[in-house]
Structures are given as C-alpha cells and as structure tokens.
Motif scaffolding. Structure first.
Motif, PDB file in Angstrom:
ATOM      1  N   UNK A   1       0.829  -1.203   0.000  1.00  0.00           N
ATOM      2  CA  UNK A   1       0.000   0.000   0.000  1.00  0.00           C
ATOM      3  C   UNK A   1       0.862   1.252   0.000  1.00  0.00           C
ATOM      4  N   UNK A   2       0.531   2.177  -0.906  1.00  0.00           N
ATOM      5  CA  UNK A   2       1.231   3.448  -1.023  1.00  0.00           C
ATOM      6  C   UNK A   2       0.212   4.589  -0.890  1.00  0.00           C
ATOM      7  N   UNK A   3       0.664   5.718  -0.355  1.00  0.00           N
ATOM      8  CA  UNK A   3      -0.206   6.891  -0.292  1.00  0.00           C
ATOM      9  C   UNK A   3      -0.415   7.496  -1.678  1.00  0.00           C
ATOM     10  N   UNK A   4       0.580   7.327  -2.523  1.00  0.00           N
ATOM     11  CA  UNK A   4       0.473   7.791  -3.894  1.00  0.00           C
ATOM     12  C   UNK A   4       1.385   6.951  -4.772  1.00  0.00           C
ATOM     13  N   UNK A   5       1.074   6.929  -6.056  1.00  0.00           N
ATOM     14  CA  UNK A   5       1.887   6.208  -7.024  1.00  0.00           C
ATOM     15  C   UNK A   5       2.374   7.194  -8.080  1.00  0.00           C
ATOM     16  N   UNK A   6       3.621   7.026  -8.499  1.00  0.00           N
ATOM     17  CA  UNK A   6       4.241   7.914  -9.480  1.00  0.00           C
ATOM     18  C   UNK A   6       4.134   7.280 -10.862  1.00  0.00           C
ATOM     19  N   UNK A   7       3.495   8.016 -11.764  1.00  0.00           N
ATOM     20  CA  UNK A   7       3.248   7.519 -13.111  1.00  0.00           C
ATOM     21  C   UNK A   7       4.006   8.335 -14.144  1.00  0.00           C
ATOM     22  N   UNK A   8       4.356   7.670 -15.226  1.00  0.00           N
ATOM     23  CA  UNK A   8       4.802   8.355 -16.430  1.00  0.00           C
ATOM     24  C   UNK A   8       3.752   8.090 -17.498  1.00  0.00           C
ATOM     25  N   UNK A   9       3.291   9.150 -18.118  1.00  0.00           N
ATOM     26  CA  UNK A   9       2.218   9.025 -19.104  1.00  0.00           C
ATOM     27  C   UNK A   9       2.573   9.818 -20.354  1.00  0.00           C
ATOM     28  N   UNK A  10       1.924   9.469 -21.453  1.00  0.00           N
ATOM     29  CA  UNK A  10       2.087  10.214 -22.695  1.00  0.00           C
ATOM     30  C   UNK A  10       0.867  11.087 -22.921  1.00  0.00           C
ATOM     31  N   UNK A  11       1.102  12.403 -22.952  1.00  0.00           N
ATOM     32  CA  UNK A  11       0.039  13.365 -23.207  1.00  0.00           C
ATOM     33  C   UNK A  11       0.475  14.230 -24.384  1.00  0.00           C
ATOM     34  N   UNK A  12      -0.313  14.164 -25.467  1.00  0.00           N
ATOM     35  CA  UNK A  12       0.055  14.865 -26.711  1.00  0.00           C
ATOM     36  C   UNK A  12       1.452  14.463 -27.179  1.00  0.00           C
ATOM     37  N   UNK A  13       1.725  13.168 -27.113  1.00  0.00           N
ATOM     38  CA  UNK A  13       2.981  12.555 -27.570  1.00  0.00           C
ATOM     39  C   UNK A  13       4.188  12.944 -26.720  1.00  0.00           C
ATOM     40  N   UNK A  14       3.935  13.646 -25.624  1.00  0.00           N
ATOM     41  CA  UNK A  14       5.023  14.050 -24.733  1.00  0.00           C
ATOM     42  C   UNK A  14       4.909  13.289 -23.414  1.00  0.00           C
ATOM     43  N   UNK A  15       6.016  12.723 -22.967  1.00  0.00           N
ATOM     44  CA  UNK A  15       5.987  11.963 -21.725  1.00  0.00           C
ATOM     45  C   UNK A  15       6.059  12.906 -20.534  1.00  0.00           C
ATOM     46  N   UNK A  16       5.141  12.715 -19.619  1.00  0.00           N
ATOM     47  CA  UNK A  16       5.094  13.538 -18.422  1.00  0.00           C
ATOM     48  C   UNK A  16       5.105  12.644 -17.189  1.00  0.00           C
ATOM     49  N   UNK A  17       5.645  13.189 -16.092  1.00  0.00           N
ATOM     50  CA  UNK A  17       5.636  12.492 -14.808  1.00  0.00           C
ATOM     51  C   UNK A  17       4.616  13.161 -13.895  1.00  0.00           C
ATOM     52  N   UNK A  18       3.852  12.346 -13.210  1.00  0.00           N
ATOM     53  CA  UNK A  18       2.867  12.888 -12.272  1.00  0.00           C
ATOM     54  C   UNK A  18       2.605  11.881 -11.164  1.00  0.00           C
ATOM     55  N   UNK A  19       2.032  12.369 -10.079  1.00  0.00           N
ATOM     56  CA  UNK A  19       1.704  11.519  -8.939  1.00  0.00           C
ATOM     57  C   UNK A  19       0.195  11.440  -8.793  1.00  0.00           C
ATOM     58  N   UNK A  20      -0.277  10.242  -8.447  1.00  0.00           N
ATOM     59  CA  UNK A  20      -1.709  10.016  -8.258  1.00  0.00           C
ATOM     60  C   UNK A  20      -1.926   9.489  -6.846  1.00  0.00           C
TER      61      UNK A  20
END
Length: 447
Positions: free
Chosen positions: A185-204
């Motif tokens: 169990x984590x309080x948040x998970x760190x994702x890398x996603x592609x938005x408009x062909x650009x890779x971004x890092x974000x936390x959920x």
C-alpha cells in the motif's frame, strides 16, 4: 507506552507482515498441496501431462532460501496454475491485501491493455489530465512491459487451458489489486504518461474503495436501471433484440425466479416478432448450469443433452455419477427461430461457455468475438472444498466435480468471426464486436 506492550505490538506486526518461511516449511507445504491436488481435483491432468506437472513441482521443491509472505504466495501459485484450471485458486488474504473494512487504498483508475501497452480506461482520480486513452508508460519508474511481467506472477484468477488472451484479461481486470499486491500500500503512485505525444511524470493519490465507488457513480452514472440486472433486454425491436447475460447467478435473477424471468424475456421478444437476436455473454464468469438450460429451451430446435457430473475416483464419499444424461425438450411457447449472434470473449467462462457451446452447432447461430476463457467440453466445478496449508497458512480452493457439457469434444470454443476491440474504438467508446454483429444483422439473410 510500557516497553512490554510496545514489544508485543512490534512482535505481532513482524509476525503477521514481516513473516518469512524456511525452505523446509515451503517444501512441506508444496508436498501437501501437490498431494491434495492429486487426491481431490477431479481432472488435474486435463491440460498438463502428469510428468510435466511433476517437473514443475520438482523445480519448485528445490527452493533453498526463505521467502517472505508475498514471495511465498507467488511461489505456491506456480503449482496451482500449472494445472490450468480456472476453478482452482489460492485465496488472497489480509497479509497481502487488507480487508475492505480496513480501507485499503488503490490506484483510482481502470485500465485497458493492448499488447504490452496500458491505457487509462476510467479515471477516478483528482487528476483531470488522465483522460480515457492516455498511455501509462511506467509506474514507480518501472517500464510497463516489465511491470506487466511482474504483476503476472501474482495473477490469482485464471481461465481453463492455454489461451494466451486470458492472462492479459485478468491482468486488466485485477490491475489495481495486483498493483497493491506488488508495491504494497502506497499513499500515492508515481506515473509516467504520454500526453500529446510528450511523456510527463505525475503523482496520483491512492484511494479506498468507498471513494472509488462514489466517484464512479458521479462520473459514470447508470441511466438504465436494467444495467444492474444479470439478465436483461437492452434492445427489443422487430428487427433485432439484444439479450445481455452478465452472470448466471440465480440469486440476482428478477424476483428470484429464473424460470419466470427467462420466460418473460422470450415472451417480449416473441411479441416484437424480432428476426435477429444478439446474446452477449462476454465477461460472464458463469453460475448455475440449470439457468443456462432454461435459456437453451427457447433457442435450440432439437432436444439436447443436459450436462453430466462425476467426481474424482479418490473421493469415496461422493457418488461417481451425480447426474445422468437427460434430454431437455425445447419449449413450444415463445421459441426463437430467427438468426442468433452470440458475443464471446476470453472472459466468457464456465456456464457461459456451456450455453455458447450448445448454441454453436446450430445453423442459425454465429459466434463473434474471441476464444472463450473456459473449456468448451466441460469443467471442474460444481462443488468446492478448501483447506489451509499447514505452514504458510494460505487457503486453497479446489473443485470436487467433473462436469461434461455434452456439447462438443473441442477444448476451446472459438468464434466463427474473430473480432477484437481495437484502440480507436476503445477511445471512441465503440464496441467493436457488437458493431460487427449489427453489421451481420443487416445482411443476415445473405451469408
């Protein structure tokens, strides 16, 4: 806090969650599990040769190091999954995923998997950037192909046999729970996603189930009350009727009377004089076989043979033949004699396969979709027993009965028309297989 109480709390936590098992304990449980499978399971070597099963066991038995609880679960899964029976399982307990009343927190989204790529299917998080179709390329800096391979080690649901699509199906279906199992169990998970062909890092931020249900109801409200039923007509016209069967769980049939409910459904179809019937049993994991028989009475032209049940020869207190071959006569009232199109997929299992397998042989029936996740000639199910492994304390569930569907000798039920959901339709919210069926309806009398 008194030192002795603090010590007891730490000791208790370590015992439950920091527990490890020695090679001796692991080997003893493997031997116990193998013996029980061979003694109880009514058909353990349907999908694997006995000598191959022995080889799998021997490789697991060579364990030379202690394993933590999570590692132990994956290690034992290798043996139960080897027989490739979808009704055989090791249960996930609170050492792996907290019980619901303790509010475990999960990644707040559903996903769709295409090959080794993962896309957001339903976003229930607070981040509005994660729209449907957004590709998730990594979680906690683990590239998605590698992460999927890791998650597959903990896949606790399976189909029958060796359908390569089934593992992907259950990875997708249980994605958030498998993430919880893998990362803890984590309080948040760190994702890398592609938005408009650009890779971004974000936390959920992870969320408990109550929050997920609340957000699901808010963002995806169900406007059709029939959606909550396990069997219902979503469309009923003179041209086409659409029968959705989500489950064969009799407890949820209208008024608790499946005979009356099914009769009422086919009465409505007859009143409309529908010429085409689409039956959707995708993602239907089964239930009572008698419910499927009741439906078949309205669809099959000739009398058909009911399923037959037997048990393992090692189970002394069970009769060898709990049911005999019986012919079921089609009903005379409200029989459907038009064109029938049955939607199936890798999530079609157990009783749902039984229904589709009986229908497949009729000239007026076409199966559409992908190969079923359950075996088409029969399954090991009906009644179950469970037992606890002496050292690791995992609970194992095994079927007791062998069921012959009396429909086909083929192991796998394949569609006449193989149709897979494609990415473009997924993003657009289109149902590829259903749309294909509707196109067949337009030319139903010409193929």
């Amino acid at each position: 806090m008194p030192k002795i109480l603090l010590f007891l709390l730490v000791f208790s936590f370590t015992k439950i969650f920091g527990q490890t098992f020695s090679p001796i304990e692991l080997r003893a449980d493997l031997a116990f599990l193998k013996e029980r499978i061979e003694e109880i399971h009514p058909n353990p070597y349907k999908f694997i040769e006995q000598n191959r099963f022995q080889q799998v066991y021997d490789s697991l038995y060579k364990i030379e190091r202690p394993l933590a609880v999570k590692q132990t679960f994956a290690h034992l899964l290798n043996l139960t999954r080897a027989i490739r029976c979808g009704h055989t399982s090791i249960l996930v307990d609170e050492r792996l995923i907290k019980p619901n009343n303790v509010n475990p927190q999960f990644l707040p989204m559903d996903v769709a998997i295409f090959g080794d790529k993962v896309y957001v299917s339903r976003n229930l998080s607070e981040n509005n950037l994660l729209v449907k179709g957004t590709e998730i390329t990594a979680i906690e800096d683990i590239p998605m192909p590698k992460l999927l391979k890791n998650l597959s080690k903990y896949t606790f649901q399976n189909g029958d046999g060796q359908n390569p699509d089934v593992e992907t199906y259950y990875l997708q279906r249980n994605f958030r729970r498998l993430l919880y199992l893998f990362f803890d169990e984590q309080d948040e998970l760190h994702l890398k996603v592609k938005i408009n062909k650009e890779e971004k890092s974000l936390s959920v931020k992870t969320q408990p189930l109550a929050y997920l249900r609340e957000m699901e109801a808010e963002r995806n409200p169900i406007r059709n009350v029939d959606f909550y039923k396990n069997i219902y007509l979503s469309e009923n016209t003179a041209k086409t009727s659409v029968l959705r069967i989500r489950s064969f769980d009799g407890n949820e049939f209208e008024n608790g009377n499946f005979h009356s409910e099914i009769q009422n459904i086919f009465k409505k179809i007859a009143e409309k004089q529908s010429k085409n019937l689409i039956i959707d049993v995708r993602n239907n994991v089964g239930g009572g076989l008698d419910y499927a028989d009741e439906i078949l009475k309205y669809l099959l032209v000739k009398p058909f043979t009911k399923y037959q049940i037997s048990s393992s020869p090692n189970i002394k207190d069970k009769k060898k033949a709990l049911s005999v071959n019986r012919f079921y006569e089609p009903v005379n009232d409200f029989q459907f004699r038009g064109n029938v199109f049955v939607l199936i997929n890798e999530g079609t299992f157990s009783t749902a396969v039984y229904l589709a397998a009986h229908l497949k042989n009729q000239e007026n029936v076409k199966l559409i979709g992908t190969t079923c996740g359950g075996a088409s000639d029969g399954s090991s199910a009906g009644k179950f027993t469970s037992f606890t492994l002496p050292n690791t304390k995992f609970t194992v569930s095994l079927p007791l009965l062998k069921i012959n569907y009396n429909a086909t000798n083929e192991l796998y039920l394949k569609p006449k028309h193989e149709v897979r959901q494609n990415y473009a339709d997924f993003v657009a919210g289109e149902d590829t297989a259903f749309n294909f069926a509707k196109e067949l309806v337009k030319s139903a009398n010409t193929y």
